[in-house]
Motif scaffolding. Sequence first.
Motif, short mmCIF file in Angstrom:
data_model
loop_
_atom_site.label_atom_id
_atom_site.label_comp_id
_atom_site.label_asym_id
_atom_site.label_seq_id
_atom_site.Cartn_x
_atom_site.Cartn_y
_atom_site.Cartn_z
N ASN A 188 -5.77 6.66 9.01
CA ASN A 188 -7.16 6.64 9.48
C ASN A 188 -7.25 6.07 10.90
OD1 ASN A 188 -8.00 7.69 7.03
ND2 ASN A 188 -8.51 5.70 6.15
N ILE A 189 -6.43 5.07 11.20
CA ILE A 189 -6.39 4.53 12.56
C ILE A 189 -5.90 5.60 13.53
CG2 ILE A 189 -5.28 2.82 14.06
CD1 ILE A 189 -5.24 0.91 11.67
N ASP A 190 -4.89 6.35 13.13
CA ASP A 190 -4.39 7.45 13.98
C ASP A 190 -5.50 8.47 14.23
OD1 ASP A 190 -1.89 6.32 14.13
OD2 ASP A 190 -1.07 7.47 12.45
N LYS A 191 -6.27 8.78 13.19
CA LYS A 191 -7.36 9.76 13.33
C LYS A 191 -8.43 9.24 14.29
CE LYS A 191 -6.84 11.83 8.71
NZ LYS A 191 -7.50 12.03 7.39
N LEU A 192 -8.68 7.94 14.26
CA LEU A 192 -9.67 7.35 15.16
C LEU A 192 -9.28 7.56 16.62
CD1 LEU A 192 -12.22 5.57 15.52
CD2 LEU A 192 -10.71 3.57 15.43
N LEU A 233 -2.68 -1.49 14.55
CA LEU A 233 -3.70 -1.23 15.56
C LEU A 233 -3.23 -1.71 16.93
CD1 LEU A 233 -6.59 -0.41 16.40
CD2 LEU A 233 -7.32 -2.72 15.75
N GLU A 234 -2.55 -2.85 16.98
CA GLU A 234 -2.04 -3.37 18.24
C GLU A 234 -1.02 -2.41 18.86
OE1 GLU A 234 -1.14 -5.38 21.55
OE2 GLU A 234 -2.85 -5.70 20.22
N ILE A 235 -0.18 -1.82 18.02
CA ILE A 235 0.80 -0.84 18.52
C ILE A 235 0.09 0.35 19.15
CG2 ILE A 235 2.60 0.79 17.81
CD1 ILE A 235 3.39 -1.20 15.63
N ARG A 236 -0.95 0.83 18.50
CA ARG A 236 -1.69 1.98 19.03
C ARG A 236 -2.45 1.60 20.30
NH1 ARG A 236 -1.76 6.44 16.19
NH2 ARG A 236 -1.83 7.16 18.35
N GLN A 258 -11.50 -15.53 12.09
CA GLN A 258 -11.24 -14.58 11.01
C GLN A 258 -10.12 -13.60 11.37
OE1 GLN A 258 -15.44 -13.28 10.93
NE2 GLN A 258 -15.49 -13.88 8.79
N LEU A 259 -9.71 -13.58 12.62
CA LEU A 259 -8.62 -12.71 13.06
C LEU A 259 -7.34 -13.51 13.15
CD1 LEU A 259 -10.42 -10.71 15.89
CD2 LEU A 259 -9.93 -9.93 13.57
N PRO A 260 -6.18 -12.92 12.79
CA PRO A 260 -4.90 -13.65 12.86
C PRO A 260 -4.55 -14.00 14.31
CG PRO A 260 -4.54 -11.32 12.35
CD PRO A 260 -6.02 -11.55 12.26
N SER A 261 -3.92 -15.14 14.48
CA SER A 261 -3.60 -15.62 15.82
C SER A 261 -2.63 -14.69 16.55
CB SER A 261 -3.01 -17.03 15.74
OG SER A 261 -1.85 -17.04 14.92
N ASN A 262 -1.67 -14.08 15.82
CA ASN A 262 -0.71 -13.20 16.49
C ASN A 262 -1.40 -11.95 17.06
OD1 ASN A 262 -1.28 -12.20 13.96
ND2 ASN A 262 0.78 -11.39 13.61
N PHE A 263 -2.53 -11.54 16.47
CA PHE A 263 -3.29 -10.41 17.01
C PHE A 263 -4.08 -10.86 18.24
CE2 PHE A 263 -7.26 -7.91 17.12
CZ PHE A 263 -6.72 -6.64 17.29
N LEU A 264 -4.69 -12.04 18.18
CA LEU A 264 -5.47 -12.54 19.31
C LEU A 264 -4.61 -12.79 20.53
CD1 LEU A 264 -7.84 -15.06 17.47
CD2 LEU A 264 -8.45 -12.83 18.40
#
Length: 422
Positions: A188-192, A233-236, A258-264
């Motif tokens: 679904n992320i790819d489709k977005l 999502l980060e890879i994309r 609410q978001l993981p630190s490695n993503f931020l």
Amino acid sequence: MKKITHNKKSIQFFCLLILSSIFLLSHTAHSLHTDEERAILNKKKQEDETANNDPAARRKDALLRSLARKQSNDLDGSAVMRLASMASRYEKQPCTGDMIDEKEEPDNTNPVGLVGYLPERYRTFVKKVRGEIDITDVQKRFLAYGPTKVGKTASIRAIVQEDPTNTTLVECEASQLLGETDAQTFKNIDKLFASARKAGGKDRKVIIFVPNLHHLNSVAHRDEVRKAPLEYLEIRLNEMEKKDKNIFFVGEVRDISQLPSNFLHQFDASAITYYPLPDAQSRCEMLAYQFLKYHFGGAYISRANLRTYLNGTEGMSHGDLESVRRDSVLQAQRYNNGDISPEIVLQVIKLTKEKNKEVVKNKKETSALSDFVFHFTREVIIPNLSISNIAMALWYWQSFRNAVNEGGRPVMTTQATDTSGL
């Protein structure tokens, strides 16, 4: 054995259905508008949408914002507040939309319909989208966080509304990206991103907007390997920033924790911005803008009115102030021949505060009740099916409801409201 298991599941489902029905009935939406009120609001909404594509209407909107800014200028200054009892004639002079000077240079600092404070980093992101800033080796992402109804979503949509011919918005709630499995979520992320590329063109900018980004979590069961959709999502995003120069990404969340630190950590500091509750100056400006734009009959607003409203709206969001304007219009139409009086506005402000308190209380109740239903199902219904246990649980739930509810729901009245506490 199969028949017994089937009967157990049916009883469990029936019990949960009863609990859910009681819960939904107890939370009946008391704030739903009548057909007449909805017709008024829909008419105004259609006028707004038409105005967004009309250059003349857009210029008038900018002039209205300029007039609103003049009316609210310096109202939050301590010196002005000390001189409140010595208000000048200008303080009490009515201000209407007819006071617009068509020759004046309009206020274009904010997008159409947005007044008050907007974060500087948001303005920088808008310049990136407009091509006013060189985006070579610069992140094309933006993360907005802050309380609800402070303009996060509205400000992102306004970027496209300002330039609909060259900008497209691809908006998708994070929860809508979730599939039955993590692999389906990744698809679904790819489709977005694929839909964003399809919506773009040679010079057309596309903004991918994902509200409530914290909902993008793994859906794997206990016995399955959990994958992280945000990491995917980060890879994309990295691929997008390298290959797609006209695609931008915006995420929205209420609480950044609410978001993981490695993503931020993958976001530059300049790409993350906080949207605060409006300060006194912004509240004044927004109220002036709202009532100037939507005035009915002999409605007007003056600096003296703004000063009074300022004391009563502390802690309110942009969405709350919009509700104040909307409900004031409806009450004026219903009870005062369309004239929005200061008494009506002050009454609506007071009731909006009461409604907000009830919303917070209901959120706490909803969270506690969902936990109760989960534990009740796991600890009571499944291991020991009996009518007495179900009756006991229902009694406990009603007792819990009575303990949480400390007061009744606010009801709109036509009587004058004591505003001394505002």
